[in-house]
Design an enzyme around this catalytic site. Structure first.
Site, short mmCIF file in Angstrom:
data_model
loop_
_atom_site.label_atom_id
_atom_site.label_comp_id
_atom_site.label_asym_id
_atom_site.label_seq_id
_atom_site.Cartn_x
_atom_site.Cartn_y
_atom_site.Cartn_z
N LYS A 139 0.85 -1.20 0.00
CA LYS A 139 0.00 0.00 0.00
C LYS A 139 0.88 1.25 0.00
O LYS A 139 0.68 2.16 -0.80
CB LYS A 139 -0.89 -0.02 1.25
CG LYS A 139 -1.83 1.15 1.36
CD LYS A 139 -2.44 1.29 2.76
CE LYS A 139 -3.12 0.03 3.23
NZ LYS A 139 -3.97 0.27 4.44
N LYS A 169 3.07 -2.02 11.36
CA LYS A 169 1.74 -1.98 12.00
C LYS A 169 1.90 -2.36 13.45
O LYS A 169 2.83 -3.10 13.81
CB LYS A 169 0.80 -2.98 11.32
CG LYS A 169 -0.67 -2.71 11.58
CD LYS A 169 -1.20 -1.69 10.60
CE LYS A 169 -2.62 -1.29 10.89
NZ LYS A 169 -3.17 -0.49 9.77
N ASP A 219 -5.84 3.48 13.61
CA ASP A 219 -6.50 2.36 12.92
C ASP A 219 -7.74 2.06 13.76
O ASP A 219 -8.15 2.92 14.57
CB ASP A 219 -5.56 1.14 12.81
CG ASP A 219 -6.08 0.08 11.83
OD1 ASP A 219 -5.91 0.25 10.62
OD2 ASP A 219 -6.69 -0.92 12.27
N SER A 253 -1.07 10.75 5.77
CA SER A 253 -0.13 10.70 6.90
C SER A 253 1.27 11.09 6.44
O SER A 253 2.00 11.80 7.15
CB SER A 253 -0.08 9.28 7.48
OG SER A 253 -1.15 9.05 8.36
P1 NDP Z 1 -12.89 2.71 13.59
O1 NDP Z 1 -12.47 2.12 14.87
O2 NDP Z 1 -13.06 4.18 13.46
O3 NDP Z 1 -14.24 2.04 13.07
C1 NDP Z 1 -14.33 0.67 12.84
C2 NDP Z 1 -15.75 0.32 12.48
O4 NDP Z 1 -15.82 -1.04 12.11
C3 NDP Z 1 -16.70 0.48 13.66
O5 NDP Z 1 -17.97 0.80 13.17
C4 NDP Z 1 -16.69 -0.90 14.29
O6 NDP Z 1 -17.85 -1.21 15.03
C5 NDP Z 1 -16.60 -1.78 13.06
N1 NDP Z 1 -15.90 -3.03 13.41
C6 NDP Z 1 -14.64 -3.14 13.89
N2 NDP Z 1 -14.33 -4.42 14.15
C7 NDP Z 1 -15.43 -5.11 13.81
C8 NDP Z 1 -15.73 -6.49 13.85
N3 NDP Z 1 -14.84 -7.40 14.27
N4 NDP Z 1 -16.96 -6.84 13.40
C9 NDP Z 1 -17.86 -5.92 12.98
N5 NDP Z 1 -17.62 -4.60 12.94
C10 NDP Z 1 -16.43 -4.21 13.35
O7 NDP Z 1 -11.80 2.18 12.52
P2 NDP Z 1 -11.48 2.74 11.06
O8 NDP Z 1 -12.72 3.26 10.41
O9 NDP Z 1 -10.29 3.59 11.18
O10 NDP Z 1 -11.02 1.39 10.33
C11 NDP Z 1 -11.90 0.57 9.57
C12 NDP Z 1 -11.09 -0.29 8.62
O11 NDP Z 1 -10.35 0.55 7.73
C13 NDP Z 1 -10.05 -1.21 9.26
O12 NDP Z 1 -9.93 -2.38 8.48
C14 NDP Z 1 -8.76 -0.40 9.16
O13 NDP Z 1 -7.62 -1.23 9.20
C15 NDP Z 1 -8.96 0.22 7.78
N6 NDP Z 1 -8.18 1.43 7.48
C16 NDP Z 1 -8.22 2.52 8.29
C17 NDP Z 1 -7.50 3.65 7.95
C18 NDP Z 1 -7.57 4.90 8.74
O14 NDP Z 1 -6.95 5.89 8.34
N7 NDP Z 1 -8.28 4.94 9.86
C19 NDP Z 1 -6.66 3.68 6.74
C20 NDP Z 1 -6.76 2.51 5.92
C21 NDP Z 1 -7.48 1.43 6.31
P3 NDP Z 1 -17.76 -1.14 16.65
O15 NDP Z 1 -17.60 0.29 16.98
O16 NDP Z 1 -19.05 -1.73 17.11
O17 NDP Z 1 -16.56 -1.97 17.02
O1 2IT Z 2 -4.27 0.79 7.32
C1 2IT Z 2 -3.81 1.95 7.19
O2 2IT Z 2 -3.29 2.33 6.14
C2 2IT Z 2 -3.93 2.88 8.33
N1 2IT Z 2 -4.51 2.51 9.36
C3 2IT Z 2 -3.33 4.25 8.24
C4 2IT Z 2 -1.86 4.21 8.54
C5 2IT Z 2 -1.18 5.55 8.64
O3 2IT Z 2 0.02 5.52 8.92
O4 2IT Z 2 -1.80 6.60 8.45
#
Ligand code: NDP
Ligand code: 2IT
Length: 444
Positions: A114, A126, A166, A376
């Site tokens: 990525k 990570k 994350d 980032s």
């Molecule tokens: P958040 O913690 O902000 O939100 C996660 C969401 O997914 C919540 O609604 C949560 O529900 C739900 N969730 C998490 N685990 C589970 C599970 N086991 N089963 C069902 N629902 C689940 O995280 P992000 O939005 O930051 O991350 C979401 C995804 O995106 C992840 O895969 C992360 O690795 C990926 N990601 C994030 C980035 C970022 O910049 N934040 C960048 C790139 C990828 P609940 O609150 O009920 O747990």
């Molecule tokens: O999965 C991802 O790319 C992230 N959670 C963001 C990582 C970062 O360094 O901003």
């Protein structure tokens, strides 16, 4: 046995009980087969694939903290510094009870490719913990974050390893960790990204992953003679990625009709109310039942179900393996024509193959969610020059990066005879830059 198969068998044998890590490695190695086989002897002699699948360093540590009742709690802390061929380790910290070494390794491995795809100088890493921030007081979260950083600070730095958010790690957690790092090291540097705007954060980082996902989708559709305006979109998750993906999809003229969390999901035929969703999730940290209670048009359902809703475009934005073969069949039967991953590895391998066999435009997370880490890296640049860019400047750079990523993977897929296979295109394009840097730097 071919080199690719040998290395995959070695990964399974040497990393028992880490199914998510096996899955991530298998998907990448399968895509690379054609590239590796064209140059197999050289890669084998240098053990390039063995080095690629073996983290440079894996840190596991104890995180003791005291809860509000005075009871000592102990969590496991992790940081996997996977590959620094093209830059300092970069990647988020996940705080969720499901976190274990295999999960962090799968995420760190994905991050290598990525980060390479962004075109920016960042290596792959990570980390995280099995700590669950849900239901904890701010003081308990602070106690955990300070203890976590009291160990992690030894191994990170603005030019060595730069963690970020994350699942479960947002602005509050990054703030507590930054404060503790600064206090222990006596150093005000860009050691974390996703920081608050008053202490070195970048405008548009909060929005970046969701916005970037939609910029990529827009470009993917455009290049395939389609348009996002007027389309119905189904999104899972209700966190950082899902919220800003919903907001940008709406700005582009689409209607988003679902969101979900780990207990249930919302169907809102009038379109998700983003302001209300933010209030429920970002401010109150509440469950989606509160969204349903405040909005007449919304239906709340327990459990899992967003993929059964009729849509044109599906964007999984919650967690790994949340969209399986049965879900893929339901989406295709209902007329969905494009899927792009906002989460990391949300689609199981058989579901991905089903989409591809049925002519669905499918973009893997390591390309479509790269906008978060790319921004980032822009935050790191601003910290280095001690300046802050405007929202518009960061957002337009983000858009340029996402458009560029799509064209790179599209071209790589075509070059290797797999036109339209964006999974192969992303893995190949991400790999080639890392492999070249690793080869140039010798056996390290
Ligand atoms: P958040 O913690 O902000 O939100 C996660 C969401 O997914 C919540 O609604 C949560 O529900 C739900 N969730 C998490 N685990 C589970 C599970 N086991 N089963 C069902 N629902 C689940 O995280 P992000 O939005 O930051 O991350 C979401 C995804 O995106 C992840 O895969 C992360 O690795 C990926 N990601 C994030 C980035 C970022 O910049 N934040 C960048 C790139 C990828 P609940 O609150 O009920 O747990
Ligand atoms: O999965 C991802 O790319 C992230 N959670 C963001 C990582 C970062 O360094 O901003």
């Amino acid at each position: 046995m071919s080199y690719v198969d040998e290395v995959y068998s070695m990964v399974v044998e040497k990393n028992p009980a880490q199914p998510e890590f096996h899955q991530a490695v298998k998907e990448v190695l399968e895509s690379l087969r054609v590239v590796i086989e064209a140059n197999e002897e050289a890669y084998r002699k240098d053990a390039l694939l063995e080095r690629l699948v073996t983290p440079e360093r894996q840190l596991l540590f104890r995180v003791p903290w005291v809860d509000d009742k005075g009871q000592v709690q102990v969590n496991n802390g992790f940081r996997v510094q996977f590959n620094s061929a093209i830059g300092p380790y970069k990647g988020g910290l996940r705080l969720h009870p499901s976190v274990n070494l295999g999960i962090i390794k799968f995420l760190g491995f994905e991050q290598i490719f990525k980060n390479s795809l962004t075109g920016l100088p960042i290596g792959g890493g990570k980390g995280g913990s099995d700590f669950d921030p849900k239901g904890k007081s701010d003081r308990e979260v602070m106690a955990f974050c300070q203890s976590f950083m009291t160990e992690l600070y030894k191994y990170i730095g603005a030019d060595t390893d730069v963690p970020a958010g994350d699942i479960g790690t947002g602005a509050r957690e990054i703030g507590y960790m930054f404060g503790q790092y600064k206090r222990i090291r006596g150093l005000y540097e860009g050691v974390l990204t996703g920081k608050g705007l008053s202490y070195g954060g970048s405008l548009a980082r909060t929005e970046a992953t969701g916005y970037g996902l939609l910029y990529l989708v827009e470009e993917m559709l455009k290049c395939n003679g389609k348009d996002i305006a007027g389309k119905t979109v189904v999104i899972s998750g209700a966190g950082n990625v899902a919220i800003y993906a919903t907001q940008k999809a709406q700005q582009l003229g689409a209607k988003v009709v679902t969101c979900s969390d780990s207990t249930g999901w919302i169907y809102d035929p009038e379109g998700i109310d983003v302001a209300l969703l933010k209030e429920v999730k970002e401010v109150k940290r509440a469950r989606l039942t509160e969204y349903a209670a405040a909005r007449k048009s919304a239906e709340y359902h327990e459990g899992k179900g967003v993929w059964t809703v009729k849509c044109d475009i599906a964007l999984p934005c919650a967690t790994q393996n949340e969209l399986n073969l049965e879900d893929a069949k339901a989406l295709v039967a209902n007329g969905c024509f494009a899927v792009a991953e906002g989460a990391n590895m949300p689609t199981t391998m058989d579901a991905t193959e089903y989409f591809q066999k049925n002519g669905i435009l499918f973009c893997p997370g390591k390309a479509s969610n790269a906008g978060g880490v790319a921004t980032s890296a822009l935050e790191m640049s601003q910290n280095s020059e001690r300046l802050s860019w405007t929202f518009e400047e960061v957002d337009s750079k983000l858009k340029g990066i996402m458009v560029n990523i799509f064209h790179n993977l599209d071209e790589a897929a075509k070059k290797y005879g797999m036109e339209g296979n964006y999974v192969a295109g992303a893995n190949i394009a991400g790999f080639l830059k890392v492999a070249e840097a690793m080869t140039a730097q010798g056996i390290v």
